[in-house]
Write a protein that holds these residues in place. Sequence first.
Motif, PDB file in Angstrom:
ATOM      1  N   THR A  89       1.301   4.844 -27.254  1.00  0.00           N
ATOM      2  CA  THR A  89       0.131   4.744 -26.385  1.00  0.00           C
ATOM      3  C   THR A  89      -1.071   5.376 -27.068  1.00  0.00           C
ATOM      4  O   THR A  89      -0.991   6.501 -27.559  1.00  0.00           O
ATOM      5  CB  THR A  89       0.398   5.477 -25.054  1.00  0.00           C
ATOM      6  OG1 THR A  89       1.608   4.989 -24.490  1.00  0.00           O
ATOM      7  CG2 THR A  89      -0.739   5.265 -24.076  1.00  0.00           C
ATOM      8  N   GLU A  95      -5.595   5.150 -19.122  1.00  0.00           N
ATOM      9  CA  GLU A  95      -4.524   4.367 -18.511  1.00  0.00           C
ATOM     10  C   GLU A  95      -5.056   3.676 -17.265  1.00  0.00           C
ATOM     11  O   GLU A  95      -5.848   4.243 -16.516  1.00  0.00           O
ATOM     12  CB  GLU A  95      -3.359   5.274 -18.144  1.00  0.00           C
ATOM     13  CG  GLU A  95      -2.591   5.746 -19.355  1.00  0.00           C
ATOM     14  CD  GLU A  95      -1.309   6.470 -18.964  1.00  0.00           C
ATOM     15  OE1 GLU A  95      -0.694   6.105 -17.947  1.00  0.00           O
ATOM     16  OE2 GLU A  95      -0.957   7.405 -19.684  1.00  0.00           O
ATOM     17  N   ARG A 100       2.572  -1.565 -12.995  1.00  0.00           N
ATOM     18  CA  ARG A 100       3.982  -1.201 -12.973  1.00  0.00           C
ATOM     19  C   ARG A 100       4.723  -2.003 -14.033  1.00  0.00           C
ATOM     20  O   ARG A 100       4.261  -3.065 -14.454  1.00  0.00           O
ATOM     21  CB  ARG A 100       4.584  -1.421 -11.593  1.00  0.00           C
ATOM     22  CG  ARG A 100       4.529  -2.855 -11.127  1.00  0.00           C
ATOM     23  CD  ARG A 100       5.013  -2.982  -9.675  1.00  0.00           C
ATOM     24  NE  ARG A 100       4.809  -4.338  -9.207  1.00  0.00           N
ATOM     25  CZ  ARG A 100       5.706  -5.312  -9.304  1.00  0.00           C
ATOM     26  NH1 ARG A 100       6.874  -5.076  -9.832  1.00  0.00           N
ATOM     27  NH2 ARG A 100       5.436  -6.512  -8.867  1.00  0.00           N
ATOM     28  N   ASP A 101       5.861  -1.498 -14.420  1.00  0.00           N
ATOM     29  CA  ASP A 101       6.690  -2.147 -15.437  1.00  0.00           C
ATOM     30  C   ASP A 101       7.419  -3.323 -14.810  1.00  0.00           C
ATOM     31  O   ASP A 101       8.148  -3.160 -13.835  1.00  0.00           O
ATOM     32  CB  ASP A 101       7.703  -1.141 -16.006  1.00  0.00           C
ATOM     33  CG  ASP A 101       8.535  -1.731 -17.121  1.00  0.00           C
ATOM     34  OD1 ASP A 101       8.230  -2.848 -17.584  1.00  0.00           O
ATOM     35  OD2 ASP A 101       9.500  -1.061 -17.540  1.00  0.00           O
ATOM     36  N   VAL A 102       7.217  -4.507 -15.344  1.00  0.00           N
ATOM     37  CA  VAL A 102       7.896  -5.700 -14.821  1.00  0.00           C
ATOM     38  C   VAL A 102       8.833  -6.291 -15.862  1.00  0.00           C
ATOM     39  O   VAL A 102       9.159  -7.470 -15.816  1.00  0.00           O
ATOM     40  CB  VAL A 102       6.869  -6.762 -14.345  1.00  0.00           C
ATOM     41  CG1 VAL A 102       6.106  -6.276 -13.136  1.00  0.00           C
ATOM     42  CG2 VAL A 102       5.939  -7.146 -15.469  1.00  0.00           C
ATOM     43  N   SER A 103       9.276  -5.469 -16.798  1.00  0.00           N
ATOM     44  CA  SER A 103      10.144  -5.983 -17.852  1.00  0.00           C
ATOM     45  C   SER A 103      11.554  -6.285 -17.352  1.00  0.00           C
ATOM     46  O   SER A 103      12.263  -7.085 -17.932  1.00  0.00           O
ATOM     47  CB  SER A 103      10.211  -5.002 -19.019  1.00  0.00           C
ATOM     48  OG  SER A 103      10.722  -3.770 -18.580  1.00  0.00           O
TER      49      SER A 103
END
Length: 115
Positions: A89, A95, A100-103
Amino acid sequence: MTEHAKPFADFLTGQGQAHDELTEGLHSLVAAVRDTGKAGSITLTIKVEPDKRSDGVLRVTDNVTVKTPKHDRGARIYYQDKTGNLSRTDPNQPELEGLRDVSAPAAPIHLREVN
């Protein structure tokens, strides 16, 4: 008596293991060169030395080295944080809140059939 040099191929075919290693090595080398687009090499080293125990006897050893080309490894981008450690990062970029993390794969949706 005139000296006559035997063909090297005659010697090599008598070296069973080295001959087999060269055959397989060349085959795998050609495949790796075609796959990577880079050069490779095969080196055959033959060492001839006198036997220390017997006069007139020679010890012959061989070594086959195959250097196959490798694919380039990809570089990754890192940033140095305030404490000197590497981070993925960018510390100079703020930021974005609410992300949100959608992996992870989403739960499957069950569709109903309409007549």
